[in-house]
Structures are given as C-alpha cells and as structure tokens.
Motif scaffolding. Structure first.
Motif, PDB file in Angstrom:
ATOM      1  N   LEU A   1      -6.365   0.614  -2.964  1.00  0.00           N
ATOM      2  CA  LEU A   1      -6.306  -0.838  -2.792  1.00  0.00           C
ATOM      3  C   LEU A   1      -5.266  -1.160  -3.922  1.00  0.00           C
ATOM      4  O   LEU A   1      -4.341  -1.899  -3.543  1.00  0.00           O
ATOM      5  CB  LEU A   1      -7.667  -1.638  -2.741  1.00  0.00           C
ATOM      6  CG  LEU A   1      -8.484  -1.473  -1.237  1.00  0.00           C
ATOM      7  CD1 LEU A   1      -9.707  -2.172  -1.597  1.00  0.00           C
ATOM      8  CD2 LEU A   1      -7.767  -1.610  -0.071  1.00  0.00           C
ATOM      9  N   TRP A   2      -5.698  -0.758  -5.117  1.00  0.00           N
ATOM     10  CA  TRP A   2      -4.790  -1.155  -6.188  1.00  0.00           C
ATOM     11  C   TRP A   2      -3.249  -0.626  -6.232  1.00  0.00           C
ATOM     12  O   TRP A   2      -2.470  -1.134  -6.303  1.00  0.00           O
ATOM     13  CB  TRP A   2      -5.348  -1.073  -7.587  1.00  0.00           C
ATOM     14  CG  TRP A   2      -6.415  -2.177  -7.859  1.00  0.00           C
ATOM     15  CD1 TRP A   2      -7.563  -2.412  -7.643  1.00  0.00           C
ATOM     16  CD2 TRP A   2      -5.940  -3.480  -8.356  1.00  0.00           C
ATOM     17  NE1 TRP A   2      -8.199  -3.133  -8.130  1.00  0.00           N
ATOM     18  CE2 TRP A   2      -7.156  -4.149  -8.775  1.00  0.00           C
ATOM     19  CE3 TRP A   2      -5.007  -3.890  -9.120  1.00  0.00           C
ATOM     20  CZ2 TRP A   2      -7.332  -5.401  -9.198  1.00  0.00           C
ATOM     21  CZ3 TRP A   2      -4.824  -5.094  -9.409  1.00  0.00           C
ATOM     22  CH2 TRP A   2      -5.999  -5.904  -9.539  1.00  0.00           C
ATOM     23  N   MET A   3      -3.340   0.893  -5.864  1.00  0.00           N
ATOM     24  CA  MET A   3      -2.144   1.365  -5.690  1.00  0.00           C
ATOM     25  C   MET A   3      -1.246   0.844  -4.460  1.00  0.00           C
ATOM     26  O   MET A   3      -0.150   0.794  -4.880  1.00  0.00           O
ATOM     27  CB  MET A   3      -2.407   3.163  -5.361  1.00  0.00           C
ATOM     28  CG  MET A   3      -2.890   3.739  -6.479  1.00  0.00           C
ATOM     29  SD  MET A   3      -2.877   5.558  -6.344  1.00  0.00           S
ATOM     30  CE  MET A   3      -4.175   5.725  -5.199  1.00  0.00           C
ATOM     31  N   ILE A   4      -1.916   0.503  -3.495  1.00  0.00           N
ATOM     32  CA  ILE A   4      -1.186  -0.189  -2.369  1.00  0.00           C
ATOM     33  C   ILE A   4      -0.434  -1.516  -2.735  1.00  0.00           C
ATOM     34  O   ILE A   4       0.633  -1.682  -2.634  1.00  0.00           O
ATOM     35  CB  ILE A   4      -2.061  -0.451  -1.043  1.00  0.00           C
ATOM     36  CG1 ILE A   4      -2.434   0.985  -0.371  1.00  0.00           C
ATOM     37  CG2 ILE A   4      -1.148  -1.459  -0.105  1.00  0.00           C
ATOM     38  CD1 ILE A   4      -3.532   0.878   0.593  1.00  0.00           C
ATOM     39  N   GLN A   5      -1.511  -2.298  -3.428  1.00  0.00           N
ATOM     40  CA  GLN A   5      -0.780  -3.828  -3.921  1.00  0.00           C
ATOM     41  C   GLN A   5       0.214  -3.450  -4.998  1.00  0.00           C
ATOM     42  O   GLN A   5       1.254  -4.153  -4.968  1.00  0.00           O
ATOM     43  CB  GLN A   5      -1.909  -4.364  -4.667  1.00  0.00           C
ATOM     44  CG  GLN A   5      -1.829  -5.921  -5.000  1.00  0.00           C
ATOM     45  CD  GLN A   5      -1.423  -6.797  -3.611  1.00  0.00           C
ATOM     46  OE1 GLN A   5      -1.803  -6.377  -2.552  1.00  0.00           O
ATOM     47  NE2 GLN A   5      -0.693  -7.654  -3.855  1.00  0.00           N
ATOM     48  N   ILE A   6      -0.057  -2.396  -5.809  1.00  0.00           N
ATOM     49  CA  ILE A   6       1.136  -2.323  -7.052  1.00  0.00           C
ATOM     50  C   ILE A   6       2.337  -1.685  -6.380  1.00  0.00           C
ATOM     51  O   ILE A   6       3.409  -2.198  -6.868  1.00  0.00           O
ATOM     52  CB  ILE A   6       0.364  -1.409  -8.203  1.00  0.00           C
ATOM     53  CG1 ILE A   6      -0.566  -2.138  -8.826  1.00  0.00           C
ATOM     54  CG2 ILE A   6       1.595  -0.951  -9.097  1.00  0.00           C
ATOM     55  CD1 ILE A   6      -1.478  -1.093  -9.888  1.00  0.00           C
ATOM     56  N   ALA A   7       2.364  -0.857  -5.544  1.00  0.00           N
ATOM     57  CA  ALA A   7       3.576  -0.129  -4.756  1.00  0.00           C
ATOM     58  C   ALA A   7       4.180  -1.269  -4.129  1.00  0.00           C
ATOM     59  O   ALA A   7       5.303  -1.198  -4.005  1.00  0.00           O
ATOM     60  CB  ALA A   7       3.116   0.871  -4.040  1.00  0.00           C
ATOM     61  N   GLY A   8       3.425  -2.069  -3.402  1.00  0.00           N
ATOM     62  CA  GLY A   8       4.068  -3.082  -2.550  1.00  0.00           C
ATOM     63  C   GLY A   8       4.835  -4.261  -3.424  1.00  0.00           C
ATOM     64  O   GLY A   8       5.974  -4.455  -3.383  1.00  0.00           O
ATOM     65  N   THR A   9       4.238  -4.251  -4.535  1.00  0.00           N
ATOM     66  CA  THR A   9       4.766  -5.296  -5.406  1.00  0.00           C
ATOM     67  C   THR A   9       6.030  -4.736  -6.402  1.00  0.00           C
ATOM     68  O   THR A   9       7.297  -5.116  -6.155  1.00  0.00           O
ATOM     69  CB  THR A   9       3.922  -6.012  -6.470  1.00  0.00           C
ATOM     70  OG1 THR A   9       2.823  -6.459  -5.919  1.00  0.00           O
ATOM     71  CG2 THR A   9       4.297  -7.043  -7.347  1.00  0.00           C
ATOM     72  N   MET A  10       5.812  -3.432  -6.870  1.00  0.00           N
ATOM     73  CA  MET A  10       6.832  -3.014  -7.344  1.00  0.00           C
ATOM     74  C   MET A  10       8.014  -2.349  -6.708  1.00  0.00           C
ATOM     75  O   MET A  10       9.253  -2.594  -7.105  1.00  0.00           O
ATOM     76  CB  MET A  10       6.475  -1.587  -8.350  1.00  0.00           C
ATOM     77  CG  MET A  10       5.521  -1.996  -9.407  1.00  0.00           C
ATOM     78  SD  MET A  10       4.705  -0.667 -10.267  1.00  0.00           S
ATOM     79  CE  MET A  10       6.336  -0.310 -11.198  1.00  0.00           C
ATOM     80  N   MET A  11       7.964  -2.152  -5.709  1.00  0.00           N
ATOM     81  CA  MET A  11       9.112  -1.532  -4.662  1.00  0.00           C
ATOM     82  C   MET A  11       9.342  -2.755  -3.666  1.00  0.00           C
ATOM     83  O   MET A  11      10.241  -2.161  -2.830  1.00  0.00           O
ATOM     84  CB  MET A  11       8.678  -0.224  -3.856  1.00  0.00           C
ATOM     85  CG  MET A  11       8.442   0.935  -4.947  1.00  0.00           C
ATOM     86  SD  MET A  11       8.105   2.411  -3.859  1.00  0.00           S
ATOM     87  CE  MET A  11       6.491   2.667  -4.720  1.00  0.00           C
ATOM     88  N   ALA A  12       9.049  -3.922  -3.644  1.00  0.00           N
ATOM     89  CA  ALA A  12       9.156  -4.958  -2.639  1.00  0.00           C
ATOM     90  C   ALA A  12       9.105  -4.394  -1.377  1.00  0.00           C
ATOM     91  O   ALA A  12       9.838  -4.632  -0.482  1.00  0.00           O
ATOM     92  CB  ALA A  12      10.608  -5.408  -2.934  1.00  0.00           C
ATOM     93  N   LEU A  13       7.889  -3.501  -1.043  1.00  0.00           N
ATOM     94  CA  LEU A  13       7.452  -3.258   0.353  1.00  0.00           C
ATOM     95  C   LEU A  13       7.300  -4.359   1.114  1.00  0.00           C
ATOM     96  O   LEU A  13       6.550  -5.219   0.696  1.00  0.00           O
ATOM     97  CB  LEU A  13       6.578  -2.045   0.144  1.00  0.00           C
ATOM     98  CG  LEU A  13       6.999  -0.890  -0.574  1.00  0.00           C
ATOM     99  CD1 LEU A  13       5.673   0.066  -0.595  1.00  0.00           C
ATOM    100  CD2 LEU A  13       8.100  -0.126   0.121  1.00  0.00           C
TER     101      LEU A  13
END
Length: 141
Positions: A20-32
């Motif tokens: 869950l944290w990886m999804i949130q971090i990836a979404g924020t960092m890569m503007a997904l």
C-alpha cells in the motif's frame, strides 16, 4: 508450529502494508493517475475499481491512519482465525469496493445538487455513525 503461523501472519500483514505504501509513494513521485484505479460511477469501464479501490488512499495521512490497524488486526485475524480469514478477507475486500462505489455515486449526486443551490464549492457530507445502546445486565444479589 504456532510460532511459524504467527510469523507468517505478521509477515503477510507487513508485506500488504508495504504494498500500500509503495503504491502511494509511486503514485506521488511519478504523478501517476491513480484515480483511474478507483471506481467511476455510471461508467462500465470503472467497474475494475471494485477490486482496485481498496488499494487506493486519498492521502498519506489516510494511509498513515490505516497502517497501524492493519499491522495489528491483520496478524490477529490471520493467526487467531485462519479459516474465517479465508472467507472474511475477500468479503471485506469486495465489500469495501462495493461500498466505495455506492458512496462515490452518492457523493457525486450530492455535489451536483449542491452546485445548483449555491455558488461556493461543495464540501463532503459529514457522516455520524451511531450505535444502538448496549443493554447492561443487572446483577441479581
């Protein structure tokens, strides 16, 4: 044997929290556009969100609030009630997705109604959950 089950339960909950944290971090960092994985009311293409919406969180604060209960209650359920967990976890997962679908649709309708009534942007409705009174047992002496 019990120690192995407990370790597996703790590891499973920790890995799920990490996902869950990886999804949130990836979404924020890569503007997904993670909102595409949510439920889109009234659109058949948005039905996949019933399965993916429970993985999405509105903010890091939301995810931070959900992590401790997941890390405590997840292992408790997996370790203490392994057979029930096989039924309860998929039911809760789908229930969360279906509930999100209904609440998203209701919120969208409320916003449409509010737009017609006022010029200020609408705020999400406040929900108050009320539980019925718990009867107390009177002690006979």
């Amino acid at each position: 044997m019990r120690d192995v089950r407990l370790k597996r339960a703790i590891i499973a909950a920790a890995l799920f929290a990490a996902l869950l944290w990886m999804i949130q971090i990836a979404g924020t960092m890569m503007a997904l556009p993670l909102d595409l994985l949510g439920i889109r009311p009234g659109a058949p293409a948005g039905l996949h969100g019933v399965l993916t919406a429970p993985l999405m969180h509105g903010s890091f604060i939301h995810l931070l609030a959900n992590t401790p209960p997941l890390l405590v209650l997840g292992p408790a359920m997996l370790y203490g009630f392994p057979r029930a967990a096989r039924i309860a976890l998929p039911t809760i997962w789908l229930g969360a997705g279906l509930h999100d679908s209904r609440s998203t649709t209701a919120l969208a309708r409320l916003r449409e109604l509010d737009r017609g009534c006022s010029s200020r942007p609408s705020e999400p409705p406040q929900v108050v959950l009320v539980s019925p009174p718990i009867p107390s047992r009177s002690r006979v002496q």
